[in-house]
Design a protein around this motif. Structure first.
Motif, mmCIF file in Angstrom:
data_model
loop_
_atom_site.group_PDB
_atom_site.id
_atom_site.type_symbol
_atom_site.label_atom_id
_atom_site.label_comp_id
_atom_site.label_asym_id
_atom_site.label_seq_id
_atom_site.Cartn_x
_atom_site.Cartn_y
_atom_site.Cartn_z
ATOM 1 N N ARG A 32 -4.755 -2.691 -0.662
ATOM 2 C CA ARG A 32 -5.283 -1.437 -2.013
ATOM 3 C C ARG A 32 -6.104 -0.766 0.045
ATOM 4 O O ARG A 32 -6.068 0.374 -0.279
ATOM 5 C CB ARG A 32 -5.859 -1.956 -2.292
ATOM 6 C CG ARG A 32 -5.036 -2.164 -3.879
ATOM 7 C CD ARG A 32 -5.418 -1.689 -4.927
ATOM 8 N NE ARG A 32 -6.644 -3.117 -5.384
ATOM 9 C CZ ARG A 32 -6.719 -3.829 -5.926
ATOM 10 N NH1 ARG A 32 -5.851 -4.382 -6.029
ATOM 11 N NH2 ARG A 32 -7.430 -4.723 -5.360
ATOM 12 N N ARG A 37 1.321 2.286 0.749
ATOM 13 C CA ARG A 37 2.372 2.132 -0.320
ATOM 14 C C ARG A 37 2.940 3.488 -0.147
ATOM 15 O O ARG A 37 3.149 4.328 0.390
ATOM 16 C CB ARG A 37 0.993 2.647 -1.946
ATOM 17 C CG ARG A 37 1.648 2.899 -3.004
ATOM 18 C CD ARG A 37 1.297 3.170 -4.312
ATOM 19 N NE ARG A 37 0.501 1.732 -4.539
ATOM 20 C CZ ARG A 37 0.254 1.189 -5.603
ATOM 21 N NH1 ARG A 37 1.368 0.746 -5.483
ATOM 22 N NH2 ARG A 37 -0.689 0.551 -5.024
ATOM 23 N N LEU A 42 3.317 -2.162 -1.833
ATOM 24 C CA LEU A 42 1.870 -2.043 -1.105
ATOM 25 C C LEU A 42 2.072 -3.022 -0.111
ATOM 26 O O LEU A 42 2.844 -3.760 -0.418
ATOM 27 C CB LEU A 42 0.801 -2.128 -1.946
ATOM 28 C CG LEU A 42 -0.926 -2.421 -1.968
ATOM 29 C CD1 LEU A 42 -0.608 -0.677 -1.625
ATOM 30 C CD2 LEU A 42 -1.427 -3.258 -3.123
#
Length: 70
Positions: A32, A37, A42
């Motif tokens: 993250r 993305r 991801l």
């Protein structure tokens, strides 16, 4: 052309680093923070994995655009 993948899934990240070394939650946190993305996927750039393995992940913090909210 280099056959090495440039973007890795979280599972591939864990396999490359070692599943006993990096847990699922930490792998997703890294993805993250440093990943991209694409649709629902991801992905983590291979350079992030290399930096992690070489112990220079903090250098990515100094890279413009790295770790910034997208």
């Amino acid at each position: 052309m280099n056959a090495e993948k440039r973007l890795l899934t979280v599972t591939e990240l864990r396999r490359r680093v070692g599943e006993d070394v990096i847990g699922r939650d930490l792998a997703y946190a890294l993805a993250r923070r440093y990943g991209v993305r694409l649709g629902k996927r991801l992905l983590v750039p291979a350079r992030v994995v290399e930096a992690l393995l070489e112990g220079r992940l903090e250098e990515l913090e100094k890279t413009p655009g790295a770790g910034q909210g997208r």
